[in-house]
Design a protein around this motif. Structure first.
Motif, short mmCIF file in Angstrom:
data_model
loop_
_atom_site.label_atom_id
_atom_site.label_comp_id
_atom_site.label_asym_id
_atom_site.label_seq_id
_atom_site.Cartn_x
_atom_site.Cartn_y
_atom_site.Cartn_z
N GLY A 52 -36.48 31.46 -88.09
CA GLY A 52 -37.39 30.42 -87.64
C GLY A 52 -37.88 30.62 -86.22
N ILE A 53 -37.64 31.79 -85.62
CA ILE A 53 -38.03 32.07 -84.25
C ILE A 53 -39.20 33.04 -84.26
CG2 ILE A 53 -37.29 33.03 -82.03
CD1 ILE A 53 -34.41 32.28 -82.84
N VAL A 54 -40.31 32.66 -83.60
CA VAL A 54 -41.49 33.52 -83.56
C VAL A 54 -41.60 34.24 -82.23
CG1 VAL A 54 -44.00 33.60 -83.80
CG2 VAL A 54 -42.67 31.98 -85.16
N PHE A 55 -41.34 33.55 -81.13
CA PHE A 55 -41.46 34.13 -79.80
C PHE A 55 -40.18 33.88 -79.01
CE2 PHE A 55 -45.72 32.72 -81.12
CZ PHE A 55 -46.29 33.97 -81.28
N LYS A 56 -39.97 34.70 -77.97
CA LYS A 56 -38.74 34.56 -77.18
C LYS A 56 -38.76 33.29 -76.34
CE LYS A 56 -40.50 37.67 -73.55
NZ LYS A 56 -40.25 38.94 -72.84
N HIS A 57 -39.93 32.71 -76.09
CA HIS A 57 -40.04 31.48 -75.32
C HIS A 57 -40.48 30.34 -76.23
CE1 HIS A 57 -39.53 33.72 -71.60
NE2 HIS A 57 -40.53 34.49 -71.93
N ASN A 58 -39.66 29.95 -77.19
CA ASN A 58 -40.06 28.84 -78.05
C ASN A 58 -38.94 27.81 -78.18
OD1 ASN A 58 -38.29 30.15 -79.82
ND2 ASN A 58 -39.54 29.69 -81.61
N ASP A 59 -38.10 27.71 -77.14
CA ASP A 59 -37.00 26.76 -77.20
C ASP A 59 -37.31 25.45 -76.48
OD1 ASP A 59 -37.10 27.95 -74.73
OD2 ASP A 59 -34.93 28.19 -74.50
N ILE A 60 -38.55 25.26 -76.02
CA ILE A 60 -38.93 24.02 -75.36
C ILE A 60 -39.10 22.92 -76.41
CG2 ILE A 60 -41.41 24.53 -75.44
CD1 ILE A 60 -41.62 23.20 -72.66
N LYS A 61 -38.64 21.73 -76.08
CA LYS A 61 -38.73 20.59 -76.98
C LYS A 61 -39.93 19.73 -76.61
CE LYS A 61 -34.84 21.64 -79.03
NZ LYS A 61 -34.82 22.14 -80.43
N CYS A 62 -40.59 19.14 -77.61
CA CYS A 62 -41.78 18.34 -77.32
C CYS A 62 -41.45 17.13 -76.45
CB CYS A 62 -42.50 17.93 -78.59
SG CYS A 62 -41.55 16.91 -79.72
N LYS A 63 -40.19 16.69 -76.48
CA LYS A 63 -39.77 15.57 -75.62
C LYS A 63 -39.94 15.92 -74.15
CE LYS A 63 -35.94 12.32 -74.96
NZ LYS A 63 -34.59 11.91 -75.41
N GLU A 64 -39.85 17.22 -73.81
CA GLU A 64 -39.94 17.65 -72.42
C GLU A 64 -41.37 17.60 -71.90
OE1 GLU A 64 -37.39 21.16 -71.35
OE2 GLU A 64 -37.22 21.31 -73.53
N TYR A 65 -42.35 17.79 -72.78
CA TYR A 65 -43.73 17.84 -72.29
C TYR A 65 -44.60 16.68 -72.72
CZ TYR A 65 -44.44 20.25 -76.82
OH TYR A 65 -44.46 20.60 -78.15
N ALA A 66 -44.22 15.92 -73.72
CA ALA A 66 -45.08 14.83 -74.20
C ALA A 66 -45.37 13.82 -73.10
CB ALA A 66 -44.43 14.14 -75.40
N LYS A 67 -44.36 13.46 -72.34
CA LYS A 67 -44.56 12.48 -71.27
C LYS A 67 -45.47 13.02 -70.17
CE LYS A 67 -40.18 13.87 -69.11
NZ LYS A 67 -38.82 13.42 -68.71
N GLU A 68 -45.43 14.34 -69.96
CA GLU A 68 -46.31 14.95 -68.95
C GLU A 68 -47.75 15.00 -69.44
OE1 GLU A 68 -45.52 16.14 -65.65
OE2 GLU A 68 -43.99 14.68 -66.23
N GLU A 94 -42.25 11.56 -80.80
CA GLU A 94 -42.17 11.76 -79.35
C GLU A 94 -43.48 11.37 -78.66
OE1 GLU A 94 -39.60 12.23 -77.68
OE2 GLU A 94 -38.17 12.87 -79.20
N PHE A 95 -44.60 11.71 -79.26
CA PHE A 95 -45.88 11.42 -78.63
C PHE A 95 -46.21 9.93 -78.66
CE2 PHE A 95 -46.34 15.89 -78.39
CZ PHE A 95 -47.34 16.15 -77.48
N THR A 96 -45.88 9.27 -79.73
CA THR A 96 -46.12 7.82 -79.76
C THR A 96 -45.12 7.09 -78.88
OG1 THR A 96 -44.82 7.68 -81.82
CG2 THR A 96 -47.23 7.83 -82.01
N ASN A 97 -43.91 7.61 -78.73
CA ASN A 97 -42.91 6.98 -77.88
C ASN A 97 -43.32 6.94 -76.41
OD1 ASN A 97 -41.15 6.40 -79.97
ND2 ASN A 97 -39.83 8.18 -79.64
N VAL A 98 -44.09 7.96 -75.97
CA VAL A 98 -44.49 7.99 -74.56
C VAL A 98 -45.77 7.21 -74.30
CG1 VAL A 98 -43.33 10.19 -74.16
CG2 VAL A 98 -45.78 10.18 -74.73
N GLY A 99 -46.39 6.68 -75.37
CA GLY A 99 -47.55 5.83 -75.17
C GLY A 99 -48.82 6.25 -75.87
N PHE A 100 -48.86 7.44 -76.46
CA PHE A 100 -50.06 7.88 -77.15
C PHE A 100 -50.33 7.05 -78.41
CE2 PHE A 100 -49.46 11.98 -74.89
CZ PHE A 100 -50.77 12.19 -74.46
N HIS A 101 -51.59 6.85 -78.72
CA HIS A 101 -52.01 6.27 -79.99
C HIS A 101 -52.35 7.41 -80.94
CE1 HIS A 101 -52.39 2.13 -78.39
NE2 HIS A 101 -52.78 2.73 -77.28
N PHE A 102 -51.71 7.42 -82.10
CA PHE A 102 -52.00 8.44 -83.11
C PHE A 102 -53.26 8.03 -83.87
CE2 PHE A 102 -51.08 10.02 -87.55
CZ PHE A 102 -51.48 11.32 -87.29
#
Length: 239
Positions: A52-68, A94-102
């Motif tokens: 399930g790994i495509v690239f060596k830098h794919n361990d970031i979680k969406c929780k880390e960037y959604a708020k940003e 994660e995206f709706t939790n930080v305030g986005f409207h889907f």
């Protein structure tokens, strides 16, 4: 117009609140962990893809960037995030939790089919969010199924320059529908640079981040080769 060979989490520290007009991104994420993982012929043979790994830098979680994402976007703007069925629920939560409207899920019909155990895969999700008040897209006649061929750019040896490269034409549709000429488009996960190339072609300013130096250099070369007939204003450095 700026691109950075850094993690987006570092670049975010230098981006002011509510300074971005649009985010269009294809974040790294895990694919289905089996022998048919991925969406490009060459990468199906790699052992890491079977996990399930495509690239060596794919361990970031969406929780880390959604708020940003939410912090840097202006009120009344749009955000497009590409994902697959494995990560769909986590992304939405994660995206709706930080305030986005889907708003809705768009479908990218890639035109090619990938073998799997449970139906053949032919599409990817594009999650369409907004921050704050609603704003219609510029071309309301656009279908929510975007049929753009999944054709990869090849290097001099005939290999994909990036195994999950997205078509520039696909990114142009999203950028033209959710921004105007001169707006600032952010792509936190550039990959081979399709979003930034599309932004430049559309007369938009852009900020791009790519942590992998190899892909960063590919993106830089692609951007240097983009010919733009007319840009309505002189772009200034944002960060």
């Amino acid at each position: 117009m700026e691109i950075y060979n850094e993690s987006c989490l570092e670049v975010f520290k230098r981006i002011p609140n509510e300074s971005v007009d649009l985010i269009v991104t294809d974040p790294p994420y895990l694919v289905t962990a089996r022998g048919t993982a991925g969406n490009a012929g060459g990468m199906l043979q790699k052992d890491e893809n079977k996990k399930g790994i495509v690239f060596k830098h794919n361990d970031i979680k969406c929780k880390e960037y959604a708020k940003e994402f939410y912090r840097v976007l202006k009120e009344g703007t749009h955000c497009y995030v590409m994902t697959n069925h494995v990560n769909l629920i986590e992304m939405l939560n994660e995206f709706t939790n930080v305030g986005f409207h889907f708003i809705k899920s768009l479908i990218w019909d890639k035109g090619n089919k990938i073998m799997g155990q449970f139906y053949m895969s032919q599409f990817e999700y594009i999650l369409f969010f907004r921050k704050g008040f609603g704003k219609q897209i510029n071309n309301c006649g656009t279908s929510d199924i975007l049929s753009i061929p999944n054709i990869k750019t090849k290097d001099e040896n005939g290999n994909n320059i990036h195994d999950t490269e997205k078509p520039v034409e696909l990114m142009k549709i999203l950028i033209e529908n959710s921004s105007k000429e001169g707006d600032l488009v952010l792509e936190p996960f550039m990959g081979s640079g399709s979003t930034c190339v599309a932004a430049k072609m559309c007369g938009r300013d852009y900020i791009g981040c790519e942590i992998d130096e190899h892909y960063f250099n590919i993106c830089k070369e692609r951007l240097d080769n983009v010919k733009v007939n007319k840009i309505s204003r002189l772009f200034k450095k944002h960060i």
